[in-house]
Design an enzyme around this catalytic site. Structure first.
Site, mmCIF file in Angstrom:
data_model
loop_
_atom_site.group_PDB
_atom_site.id
_atom_site.type_symbol
_atom_site.label_atom_id
_atom_site.label_comp_id
_atom_site.label_asym_id
_atom_site.label_seq_id
_atom_site.Cartn_x
_atom_site.Cartn_y
_atom_site.Cartn_z
ATOM 1 C CG ASN A 58 -1.755 1.212 1.363
ATOM 2 O OD1 ASN A 58 -1.848 1.998 0.418
ATOM 3 N ND2 ASN A 58 -2.366 1.402 2.526
ATOM 4 C CD1 TRP A 59 4.002 1.187 -2.509
ATOM 5 C CD2 TRP A 59 3.854 2.002 -4.591
ATOM 6 N NE1 TRP A 59 4.848 0.454 -3.305
ATOM 7 C CE2 TRP A 59 4.776 0.932 -4.596
ATOM 8 C CE3 TRP A 59 3.600 2.667 -5.802
ATOM 9 C CZ2 TRP A 59 5.440 0.521 -5.749
ATOM 10 C CZ3 TRP A 59 4.252 2.250 -6.952
ATOM 11 C CH2 TRP A 59 5.168 1.191 -6.927
ATOM 12 C CE LYS A 60 -0.326 3.448 4.563
ATOM 13 N NZ LYS A 60 -0.389 3.605 6.009
ATOM 14 C CG HIS A 74 -6.027 2.069 4.687
ATOM 15 N ND1 HIS A 74 -5.666 3.097 5.525
ATOM 16 C CD2 HIS A 74 -5.019 1.172 4.731
ATOM 17 C CE1 HIS A 74 -4.470 2.828 6.037
ATOM 18 N NE2 HIS A 74 -4.058 1.665 5.575
ATOM 19 C CD GLU A 84 -3.281 5.772 6.332
ATOM 20 O OE1 GLU A 84 -3.150 5.800 5.098
ATOM 21 O OE2 GLU A 84 -2.441 5.237 7.092
ATOM 22 C CD GLU A 113 -3.872 -2.361 7.111
ATOM 23 O OE1 GLU A 113 -2.710 -2.562 6.757
ATOM 24 O OE2 GLU A 113 -4.508 -1.350 6.790
ATOM 25 N N GLY A 123 1.676 2.257 10.842
ATOM 26 C CA GLY A 123 2.654 3.339 10.757
ATOM 27 C C GLY A 123 3.268 3.727 12.088
ATOM 28 C CB SER A 155 4.271 -1.824 12.362
ATOM 29 O OG SER A 155 3.858 -0.483 12.567
ATOM 30 N N GLY A 160 2.524 -1.022 4.451
ATOM 31 C CA GLY A 160 2.650 0.388 4.094
ATOM 32 C C GLY A 160 4.110 0.787 3.981
ATOM 33 N N GLY A 161 4.657 1.336 5.063
ATOM 34 C CA GLY A 161 6.013 1.895 5.056
ATOM 35 C C GLY A 161 7.067 0.981 4.437
HETATM 36 P P1 PGA Z 1 2.342 0.278 7.806
HETATM 37 O O1 PGA Z 1 0.948 0.556 7.052
HETATM 38 O O2 PGA Z 1 2.879 -1.019 7.260
HETATM 39 O O3 PGA Z 1 3.208 1.457 7.474
HETATM 40 O O4 PGA Z 1 2.026 0.169 9.254
HETATM 41 C C1 PGA Z 1 0.052 -0.472 6.802
HETATM 42 C C2 PGA Z 1 -1.167 0.076 6.096
HETATM 43 O O5 PGA Z 1 -1.570 1.206 6.386
HETATM 44 O O6 PGA Z 1 -1.755 -0.608 5.233
#
Ligand code: PGA
Length: 252
Positions: A9-11, A101, A103, A171, A177, A213, A234-235
């Site tokens: 997930n590159w956001k 998601h 967010e 999640e 994050g 994470s 994500g990250g």
């Molecule tokens: P993260 O993000 O791996 O940076 O915690 C996961 C996500 O939001 O899908």
């Protein structure tokens, strides 16, 4: 055995040029270790403006990965300024749409009701929705995790077809994050709960990804847990090296 799914997930990161660079490096990895891509399902959710770059690199490099949008409107087209269309993704050759998601839920006020409509629309196009669910820290500490997840599943899947593909990403919001990953015990318990809740909703056997994470070092133990069918990352998905470290956990 079903393939484990490793989703990036590159956001709101990576320009088309950066995405092309990532895809070039990823295809070198695929040449060096084709099993990592044939025994697993690798999936990328770029931002919408980098979608074309990712899809054209995928076909020119013949990279066996799936690609999806991070969100899409519940209708194909119309007067919806600023939205993205799953029908256009379909025409472009993408396969997945990420929905709900945390967010999107917290920053863009996505409701369960809208998500149910989006999910039904995505399925009707022959694309695969990936519905995200997760509890906040307050909800977990108050002992409400299962109730929150059950509600998100019941509402989000209220219009889901049991005969069409669908995936779930669990999640915990407090792990996204933050560098704070859920313990193996929490993941095991919660995934077992989600698997059972899906069964009760007539949606048994859906792949359930863990996210929050995930890094190469914790992926190795998390992937062995029952009902963990992959990761949403994500990250650590922004660099090929760290993402590949996670993908390789699927071969162990
Ligand atoms: P993260 O993000 O791996 O940076 O915690 C996961 C996500 O939001 O899908």
């Amino acid at each position: 055995m079903a393939k484990k799914i490793f989703a990036a997930n590159w956001k709101l990161n990576k320009s088309p040029n950066e995405a092309r660079r990532f895809m070039g490096e990823l295809s070198l990895e695929a040449k060096g270790n084709p099993q990592a891509f044939s025994n697993n399902q690798v999936l990328i959710f770029p931002s919408a403006l980098a979608m074309e770059a990712v899809l054209s690199e995928r076909s020119s490099q013949r990279l066996p990965i799936a690609v999806g949008l991070q969100n899409a409107h519940q209708q194909a087209s119309g007067a919806f300024t600023g939205e993205n269309s799953a029908a256009v993704l379909k025409e472009m050759g993408g396969e997945y749409v990420l929905l709900g998601h945390s967010e999107r839920r917290s920053l863009f006020a996505e409701t369960d009701e809208a998500l149910a409509n989006k999910l039904a629309f995505v399925q009707s196009l022959g694309l695969v929705p990936m519905l995200c669910i997760g509890e906040s820290l307050n909800q977990r500490e108050a002992g409400n995790t299962n109730a929150v997840l059950a509600e998100q599943l019941k509402n989000g899947l209220s219009k889901a077809r049991p005969d069409l593909p669908l995936t779930i990403a669990y999640e915990p919001v407090w792990a996204i994050g933050t560098g704070r990953v859920a313990t193996e015990e929490q993941v095991q318990e919660t995934h077992a709960f989600v698997a059972n809740a899906l069964k009760e909703l007539g949606q048994s056997g859906r792949p359930i990804l863990y996210g929050g994470s995930v890094k190469a070092d914790n992926a190795k133990s998390l992937i062995r847990i029952q009902n963990v069918d992959g990761f949403l990352v994500g990250g650590a998905s922004l660099e090929v090296k760290s993402f590949m470290g996670i993908v390789l956990s699927g071969l162990e």
